[in-house]
Scaffold this active site. Structure first.
Site, PDB file in Angstrom:
ATOM      1  N   THR A 141       7.221 107.489  50.224  1.00  0.00           N
ATOM      2  CA  THR A 141       7.342 106.976  48.854  1.00  0.00           C
ATOM      3  C   THR A 141       6.016 107.053  48.085  1.00  0.00           C
ATOM      4  O   THR A 141       4.958 106.810  48.630  1.00  0.00           O
ATOM      5  CB  THR A 141       7.790 105.508  48.911  1.00  0.00           C
ATOM      6  N   SER A 147      13.277 106.856  44.820  1.00  0.00           N
ATOM      7  CA  SER A 147      14.608 107.392  45.115  1.00  0.00           C
ATOM      8  C   SER A 147      14.593 108.916  45.143  1.00  0.00           C
ATOM      9  O   SER A 147      15.214 109.540  46.000  1.00  0.00           O
ATOM     10  CB  SER A 147      15.609 106.910  44.063  1.00  0.00           C
ATOM     11  N   GLY A 180       4.193 100.686  54.916  1.00  0.00           N
ATOM     12  CA  GLY A 180       4.017  99.697  55.970  1.00  0.00           C
ATOM     13  C   GLY A 180       2.975 100.152  56.966  1.00  0.00           C
ATOM     14  O   GLY A 180       2.878 101.336  57.279  1.00  0.00           O
ATOM     15  N   ARG A 313      26.891  67.527  58.300  1.00  0.00           N
ATOM     16  CA  ARG A 313      26.466  66.850  57.088  1.00  0.00           C
ATOM     17  C   ARG A 313      27.684  66.282  56.369  1.00  0.00           C
ATOM     18  O   ARG A 313      28.671  66.987  56.147  1.00  0.00           O
ATOM     19  CB  ARG A 313      25.754  67.841  56.169  1.00  0.00           C
ATOM     20  N   GLY A 403      18.995  70.863  48.991  1.00  0.00           N
ATOM     21  CA  GLY A 403      17.542  70.789  48.976  1.00  0.00           C
ATOM     22  C   GLY A 403      16.944  71.110  50.336  1.00  0.00           C
ATOM     23  O   GLY A 403      15.882  71.732  50.434  1.00  0.00           O
ATOM     24  N   THR A 424      16.918  97.571  48.312  1.00  0.00           N
ATOM     25  CA  THR A 424      16.290  98.674  47.578  1.00  0.00           C
ATOM     26  C   THR A 424      15.362  99.537  48.419  1.00  0.00           C
ATOM     27  O   THR A 424      14.886 100.552  47.926  1.00  0.00           O
ATOM     28  CB  THR A 424      15.524  98.162  46.325  1.00  0.00           C
ATOM     29  N   GLU A 426      14.499 101.852  52.079  1.00  0.00           N
ATOM     30  CA  GLU A 426      15.286 102.799  52.888  1.00  0.00           C
ATOM     31  C   GLU A 426      16.488 103.298  52.084  1.00  0.00           C
ATOM     32  O   GLU A 426      17.593 103.434  52.613  1.00  0.00           O
ATOM     33  CB  GLU A 426      15.743 102.138  54.197  1.00  0.00           C
ATOM     34  N   ASP A 428      17.697 103.044  47.746  1.00  0.00           N
ATOM     35  CA  ASP A 428      18.235 102.051  46.811  1.00  0.00           C
ATOM     36  C   ASP A 428      19.759 102.059  46.930  1.00  0.00           C
ATOM     37  O   ASP A 428      20.400 103.114  46.914  1.00  0.00           O
ATOM     38  CB  ASP A 428      17.805 102.436  45.392  1.00  0.00           C
TER      39      ASP A 428
END
Lengths: 661, 661
Positions: A141, A147, A180, A313, A403, A424, A426, A428
């Site tokens: 990229t 893309s 990365g 809960r 919360g 988005t 690997e 989009d």
């Protein structure tokens, strides 16, 4: 409606064995390995601490056999492609930064060396890659092209005088971005660049370029920037790479698909630059498949937390009952979580099929190109649908925990933030669904991953031969179901699997046929490429719908096949109901289309809504079983809301009884 | 369809003046004040640095007039309730942690003292609260009770021997949780507790309880815990408070609605405990209104970034055009952003109406209870719809910016993370929509904020008198539009405002009527409260739909009224088209309902989808104008993707021309 009761005694184990499937043993061993604190989350760490922890965990992982699974036996691997992808999926139960960093090192960087390189690269690099002695990046990229990677602009010009390639970033938009492993740890990068030799451009190729010395300082001519903090995945060091006339030797070219001789002569077995590039890309789909798998794992984790919370809960009194009402007893709460849970099961089975197909195709010597293209298309579609499902479902799980779901300690915030980019990266998702539609329109023959809208429009116009629904999983079973299902008018038809499959097939066929006719009409009425583009653009939502309808049908078939494999009759009944919920909630969400196209009457459409409600009520007592069957290691579910709530509730009850009314 | 062209010359200024509305001057001055770096975002800070920065900014804010706006003139305020809420909305353009922290200090804590206290509290506390000399908390929510606050369990027992209240947390589930300003900065808390005096429970009341010494150490008997890192809003120090028999003097009780004499005798002008509590809560709706407003501001900010990016970012070539295609020229991209933009306008105008009504009601002496209840209901509904819109739209904006949208520097990640909790705090949206439906079923007479499902069902069954659509904004205009709109069959009817309004009114009426009949039938067939609950629960999705249909109609009316106020004829035309897009995309999303109920034919329904596409195309050239009209201070839009992209593109273009093809 008169559905068979689901026996109360169905336990998670029977379901787990259906879910675990072909790689059950591997899944079990990964679960054991991941248990313990070594692979803890990084939720309380700052960016640098998180990066350090993830690198340490990556080294731990390198000591195990798993990173080797996907590599060739000749170099110490196991030739188990499916197992490799499956182990990434399992990593998705833990810190997703680790999954992504492992994916970059062994999936993308290692995969590029293995699949795009040749023996000389394998011998030199595969072992240090597996051992993590050589941390690497996958530099495709660019800031200006994500893309549309075919048009990326980094150049690699061959200089015959020195037998070197000169890697260069000609301008800021050609800078490699979001890479990365680049900002901190990478030593080498597989850099994708436009090859220029003998004054001619030869399209995109990959080159191994050292980017850092062993002491961590950048190589001369390499500018490394840090992308900084991100929404999530902060354990991964994403960076930017700019190359100023960096020289690498001739064998830096990963030359499986294209070779440059010493004098600069270019050779390739694939003539077209575009076709060659998309063939190269096609070999690298494991990354996309792994993202879909780990998105699924993260979604399961979020659903498990939310369902467990909804089971303990309580809020608001119900008269005649000393306890307050459990959240999961409210219909609105069931609707937030249970259809999503059913869809997670469906996508799990589709993913399992996809991995098996990938394993069989990439593991065999001679594969028809058409089957490879079909696999790429399926991977694209399931990745898009799974990651959108993850984004939506994790959001719903967060909201279902109020919360408490917003506190980092309860894990949902990092699940949300980490998976957010999956829609988005690997590929989009919007672009990927277009690719799926294009595959369907061209029957995969001349179909490459050329994602430009024009290519789609042209192919559709020129090549579409009519819709053929090709069944993917459990062909014969599906055929039997469909044949046994007459056009039923009664309400129970909604629960007839054959009727359901037919409805999904019919939708796909109709939508696809409509798109094809639209694009064709345009092409025949005009030779002007510009107006073909306009017609394509006007039909874009129609094209996306076609891709989506196809994926939904493939996913349903995988669910049907999985139920058929289930040996435990009680578990089978539960899965049957869950599959009904998947189908009917899918139809419910899209019922406007079915109504508009005369596939459902108003009455039938309302019955679909009621059926979803009824299925939610019927499955509600099994919700806990259904999430427990994912068998996520408990350490990854250690959210205080789930662990502490039951205790607090009991305390509250006791104290309530002690307070004056 | 033959819609009038929108003149190209419409500029943002004409729209800004419609948007700015009644508090235009205040909005302008806040924009000026917020400009500059003092109110910068906290995206690169860790939790403690971020908290410190936000506290510092809060002190800056305290020096301005704005925190005083909502307080009484007698104590240095300005009695400008609407202006106060509006200034919170404007703070929403900046770091949302600051907005929330300011909201806690001046809206919730200050508001409780002002609205629930009496002169003695005002004299002692209002000035130090405005000046931020006394940082405070609003301690209502407990670990065990969030939505059902009426049943919270902290106790305040009056001890006549010492004329003190004893504040106590009887068990862990009664611990105050998620309390803003508690973990680090608060010195005092308005603590909501069950008042016990003379051995009798008197329902929930608020007490001023010191929690920290000036040196920051906790008061004796007060245990303060830190909620730690959250998904977002990390500049706010949320904490937990546990009280062990903490004694406060008798005048710590905020005693406007209930008084305890020295001997412990309890008096109140409101007899029922529940009614008294909901009256108290009702005075505090400014917080909810402010959340809706600032959710709107954050959404506008995300849309502005995404639209600007879509206007400069290009991907994939279109033949016959040297430039690649702008993202915003793709239909799928337009559909991601433009209907959301239209909805943001619609909600903006509805919010403006809501604030004006709040201002007029809370500013006047004698208000019929019914009008107050109606206001509470409207605030609940608009808060729910606005915050869900924020969550969805900011997510879409992030995805529309691809990987770049995932980087913290590009601002979308913090917008997403910070607003995420808005859907569940200040009232869980699902619970709030139920409240709206209940209000409609009971015509607000005996309607309190009692959110229990049973109360809703009972009220509906006993009191429902038939649906009456009460028009809210621009009554006469709406009436004229509706009257002028015959039952039209032609395609252009879709664009007839009267037809649109009628369709929204009809949907509301039909859904509400259906719910009422369902609940009534249940009540008449059974006296058993338990089964009334079951019927309610079975109808819960129906109830939520009723609330939603009502809010959608109120929002549309506000949009229509705003267009009517617009003096600039060209801008008016643009707003008219935008309103069409709001209406038709709303109908499109819900068209299954309209089809099922015979309100749209299949052909008309398909025409709605086409109309949305057409409107997207027609509004696309005005997208930039529409976001610029929000007039967000540029410093809050300083995302590098938007600032740098145009430059990068031009560079790329030049370089592209220089590279061999």
């Amino acid at each position: 409606m008169d559905l068979p009761e689901i026996p109360a005694k169905v336990g998670p184990a029977a379901l787990t064995s259906v879910l675990d499937g072909r790689w059950a043993e591997l899944r079990r061993s990964v679960r054991t390995e991941m248990s313990g604190t070594r692979f803890r989350d990084g939720i309380e760490l700052d960016v640098e601490q998180h990066r350090a922890q993830v690198l340490e965990q990556l080294h731990e992982l390198a000591k195990s056999d798993r990173p080797r699974l996907g590599f060739a036996r000749a170099y110490g691997g196991a030739d188990d492609i499916g197992g490799s992808v499956m182990s990434f999926e399992m990593l998705g139960f833990g810190d997703l930064s680790l999954m992504v960093k492992a994916g970059v090192q062994w999936g993308l960087f290692g995969g590029a060396v293995q699949l795009l390189g040749t023996a000389k690269h394998h011998e030199r690099y595969l072992r240090p890659i597996m051992d993590l002695e050589l941390p690497g990046c996958f530099a495709m990229t660019e800031s200006g092209h994500g893309s549309d990677v075919q048009h990326l602009r980094t150049t690699a010009s061959y200089d015959p005088a020195t037998a070197e390639f000169v890697i260069d970033t000609p301008h800021p938009a050609a800078r490699k971005d979001y890479i990365g492993n680049a900002a901190r740890d990478g030593r080498m990068a597989a850099v994708f660049a436009q090859l220029v030799t003998g004054g001619e451009r030869r399209g995109v190729h990959a080159f191994l370029v050292p980017i850092r010395h062993d002491d961590g300082s950048p190589m001369p001519g390499v500018l490394i920037e840090d992308c900084g903090r991100k929404a999530g995945l902060n354990g991964v060091d994403n960076g930017r790479l700019t190359f100023s006339q960096v020289r690498v030797p001739r064998d830096a070219l990963l030359d499986r698909y294209g070779q440059v001789a010493e004098d600069g002569t270019y050779t390739s077995s694939i003539e077209s630059d575009g076709r060659r590039f998309f063939t190269m890309l096609g070999t690298l789909i494991r990354g996309r498949v792994s993202v879909a798998g780990s998105a699924g794992s993260a979604t399961k984790r979020a659903l498990t937390i939310a369902v467990r919370y909804g089971e303990i809960r309580r809020q608001f009194n119900r008269p005649g009952d000393p306890d307050e009402v459990l959240l999961l007893d409210y219909r609105a709460h069931q609707r937030k979580l249970l259809p999503a849970l059913a869809t997670s099961y469906a996508l799990h089975f589709a993913q399992e099929e996809l991995v098996a197909t990938l394993h069989d195709i990439q593991g065999s010597k001679d594969v028809e190109e058409e089957r490879q293209r079909e696999l790429e298309s399926r991977a694209a579609g399931i990745k898009a649908v799974s990651t959108w499902h993850a984004t939506r479902t994790i959001q719903a799980a967060r909201e279902a925990c109020g919360g408490a779901g917003y506190l980092a300690e309860n894990l949902l915030p990092s699940l949300k933030a980490d998976t957010d980019v999956f829609t988005t990266f690997e590929g989009d998702n919007t672009v990927l669904l277009q690719l799926v539609a294009k595959g369907l329109l061209t029957s995969y023959k001349d179909h490459f991953e050329d994602l430009s809208p024009l290519a789609t429009a042209k192919f559709a116009a020129e090549q579409f031969m009519g819709v053929v629904i090709e069944r993917t999983a459990a062909r014969k079973l599906i055929e039997r179901l469909v044949d046994a299902s007459p056009g039923r008018d009664d309400e129970d038809a909604l629960f007839d699997r054959g009727w359901q499959v037919k409805l999904f097939e019919d939708r796909e066929e109709h939508v696809l046929d409509g798109v094809a006719r639209r694009l064709r009409r345009a092409a025949s009425s005009s030779d002007d490429a510009f107006s073909v583009f306009s017609v394509f653009n006007d039909a874009q939502d129609h094209v996306l719908r076609a891709g989506r309808a196809h994926v939904d049908r493939v996913v349903l078939e995988a669910f049907v096949a999985a139920i058929d494999r289930c040996a435990d009759q009680d578990a089978k009944l539960l899965l049957d109901r869950l599959c009904d919920l998947y189908v009917l909630s899918n139809i419910e969400a899209d019922r406007a289309w079915f109504l508009e196209h005369g596939r459902l009457t108003s009455a039938r459409s309302k019955a679909v809504v009621s059926a979803v409600n009824e299925l939610c009520a019927q499955l509600r007592p099994h919700a806990r079983t259904l999430v427990d069957a994912f068998a996520i290691p408990e350490q990854f579910l250690a959210a205080p809301i789930v662990a502490g709530e039951e205790q607090r509730r009991q305390d509250a009850q006791r104290a309530h009884e002690a307070t004056p009314e």
